[in-house]
Design a protein around this motif. Structure first.
Motif, PDB file in Angstrom:
ATOM      1  N   LEU A  79     -35.592  26.942  72.654  1.00  8.91           N
ATOM      2  CA  LEU A  79     -36.555  26.256  73.512  1.00  8.91           C
ATOM      3  C   LEU A  79     -36.436  26.667  74.975  1.00  8.91           C
ATOM      4  N   MET A  80     -35.227  26.617  75.513  1.00  7.41           N
ATOM      5  CA  MET A  80     -35.029  26.953  76.921  1.00  7.41           C
ATOM      6  C   MET A  80     -35.404  28.413  77.210  1.00  7.41           C
ATOM      7  N   LEU A  81     -34.941  29.308  76.357  1.00  4.89           N
ATOM      8  CA  LEU A  81     -35.241  30.730  76.538  1.00  4.89           C
ATOM      9  C   LEU A  81     -36.745  30.972  76.451  1.00  4.89           C
ATOM     10  N   GLY A  82     -37.385  30.353  75.472  1.00  8.30           N
ATOM     11  CA  GLY A  82     -38.822  30.531  75.313  1.00  8.30           C
ATOM     12  C   GLY A  82     -39.608  29.930  76.453  1.00  8.30           C
ATOM     13  N   ALA A  83     -39.218  28.741  76.908  1.00  7.97           N
ATOM     14  CA  ALA A  83     -39.962  28.043  77.957  1.00  7.97           C
ATOM     15  C   ALA A  83     -39.915  28.782  79.286  1.00  7.97           C
ATOM     16  N   PHE A  84     -38.754  29.294  79.664  1.00  6.10           N
ATOM     17  CA  PHE A  84     -38.597  29.932  80.971  1.00  6.10           C
ATOM     18  C   PHE A  84     -38.964  31.419  80.978  1.00  6.10           C
ATOM     19  N   PHE A  85     -38.710  32.118  79.877  1.00 12.31           N
ATOM     20  CA  PHE A  85     -38.828  33.573  79.922  1.00 12.31           C
ATOM     21  C   PHE A  85     -39.942  34.176  79.076  1.00 12.31           C
ATOM     22  N   MET A  86     -40.431  33.468  78.063  1.00 14.61           N
ATOM     23  CA  MET A  86     -41.452  34.067  77.200  1.00 14.61           C
ATOM     24  C   MET A  86     -42.787  33.337  77.231  1.00 14.61           C
ATOM     25  N   ALA A  87     -42.765  32.058  77.488  1.00 12.06           N
ATOM     26  CA  ALA A  87     -44.014  31.314  77.613  1.00 12.06           C
ATOM     27  C   ALA A  87     -44.616  31.474  79.006  1.00 12.06           C
ATOM     28  N   THR A  88     -43.942  32.232  79.870  1.00 12.84           N
ATOM     29  CA  THR A  88     -44.422  32.458  81.238  1.00 12.84           C
ATOM     30  C   THR A  88     -44.841  33.908  81.470  1.00 12.84           C
ATOM     31  N   ASP A  89     -44.981  34.665  80.404  1.00 10.27           N
ATOM     32  CA  ASP A  89     -45.376  36.066  80.497  1.00 10.27           C
ATOM     33  C   ASP A  89     -46.757  36.180  81.141  1.00 10.27           C
ATOM     34  N   TYR A  90     -46.881  37.038  82.140  1.00  9.19           N
ATOM     35  CA  TYR A  90     -48.139  37.161  82.879  1.00  9.19           C
ATOM     36  C   TYR A  90     -49.307  37.602  82.009  1.00  9.19           C
ATOM     37  N   ALA A  91     -49.063  38.572  81.135  1.00  5.14           N
ATOM     38  CA  ALA A  91     -50.150  39.196  80.390  1.00  5.14           C
ATOM     39  C   ALA A  91     -50.686  38.340  79.263  1.00  5.14           C
ATOM     40  N   THR A  92     -49.854  37.480  78.699  1.00 10.43           N
ATOM     41  CA  THR A  92     -50.245  36.788  77.459  1.00 10.43           C
ATOM     42  C   THR A  92     -50.372  35.280  77.605  1.00 10.43           C
TER      43      THR A  92
END
Length: 313
Positions: A239-252
């Protein structure tokens, strides 16, 4: 003078931030989790991380050379993809699988759709799901912290698996979850390191608080409503990794504030649905991928209206 006139489409903003220095900030933010994984799982975690990063960079370089495209290796986006993919893998993953996943992330998900900024989904997330489908056994072979040698490794359940099965004796404490003293993927175990990296990105202005906050708060509220331990659900899994680093991807992901909030809430709802009622204990990767597919619609619905909107029809 006419032949020096450069005509381009909007936007016409310019600034000091480039793709390279944004990605460099992301790499710096990811370092604490990588260092923590080396202490938690041993030297092999560094091997997996290095292989994923190298495979992503080489894949991007060779594909762009073959297609005679501009070389984008030095924008560091391939390095970020390699780090994120490695952080989503167990330390026991066979090296050839890590290489295959890295190649898929760069070529299949990123380059075949036009390269950076044109991919429809997060490359690392999509590659992880592909690997989960193809190599489910290897991808769920969790190793207990401290077993540096794979020949002596002891398989163990992740906190979410233990919670789902009701095996309370195997469930780590809150402090263990915060420090990463439990089985799991390389970059998702130490919540403290991920939070530190996430705060760095917000301070640097690389990401905003909207999506991570909406994602985490939604999971917490729905966990409480469902009678589950909200704090445990927040600190467990990716959850933490996804919330901060992957759910914030500029392109997607959406770029408007309301769009980011909707995206985060959607990720939280899907994560809870999968965790509590799905066949998988973890739902972060699938939730982000599904919301990536919905991003164009969210962006359209939450787009800013021009100040001179004209007369209503």
């Amino acid at each position: 003078m006419a032949n020096k006139l450069i005509s381009t489409v909007s936007p016409h903003f310019s600034g000091k931030r480039t793709t390279q220095n944004i990605m460099l900030d992301v790499i710096i933010a990811l370092l604490p989790a990588g260092i923590a994984s080396a202490f938690i799982f041993g030297w092999r975690s560094l091997l997996v991380i290095g292989v994923c990063v190298a495979s992503c960079v080489v894949s991007e370089f060779l594909f762009e050379k073959l297609c005679k495209r501009e070389n984008t290796v030095f924008d560091l986006s391939a390095v970020v993809t390699g780090l994120l993919l490695a952080y989503n893998l167990p330390v026991s993953i066979p090296i050839w699988m890590a290489v295959l996943g890295s190649v898929a992330a760069i070529i299949v998900v990123k380059q075949l759709f036009g390269g950076i900024g044109q991919n429809f989904a997060n490359p690392a997330i999509t590659a992880r799901i592909m690997m989960m489908t193809a190599f489910s056994g290897a991808m769920t072979n969790w190793v207990f912290p401290g077993t540096a040698k794979m020949t002596d490794a002891v398989s163990s359940a992740t906190p979410l698996v233990a919670a789902a099965k009701g095996t309370t004796a195997m469930m780590p404490t809150y402090l263990d979850l915060l420090l990463g003293k439990h089985a799991g993927c390389l970059g998702e175990t130490c919540a403290a390191a991920i939070i530190l990296g996430g705060l760095y990105l917000m301070i640097r202005g690389v990401i905003s608080w909207h999506t991570p906050a909406a994602f985490i708060v939604t999971v917490a509220l729905l966990s409480f409503v469902c009678g589950k331990d909200a704090l445990y659900q927040i600190l467990s899994g990716g959850l933490m990794l996804g919330a901060f680093f992957m759910a914030t991807d500029y392109a997607t992901t959406p770029q408007t504030k309301w769009g980011k909030l909707v995206f985060g809430v959607g990720c939280g709802i899907i994560t809870i649905l999968i965790r509590f009622w799905g066949n998988l204990p973890e739902g972060v990767s699938f939730s982000i991928l599904i919301m990536n597919l919905l991003t164009p619609y969210i962006s359209k619905l939450t787009a800013y209206k021009p100040l001179t909107g004209g007369a209503k029809k």
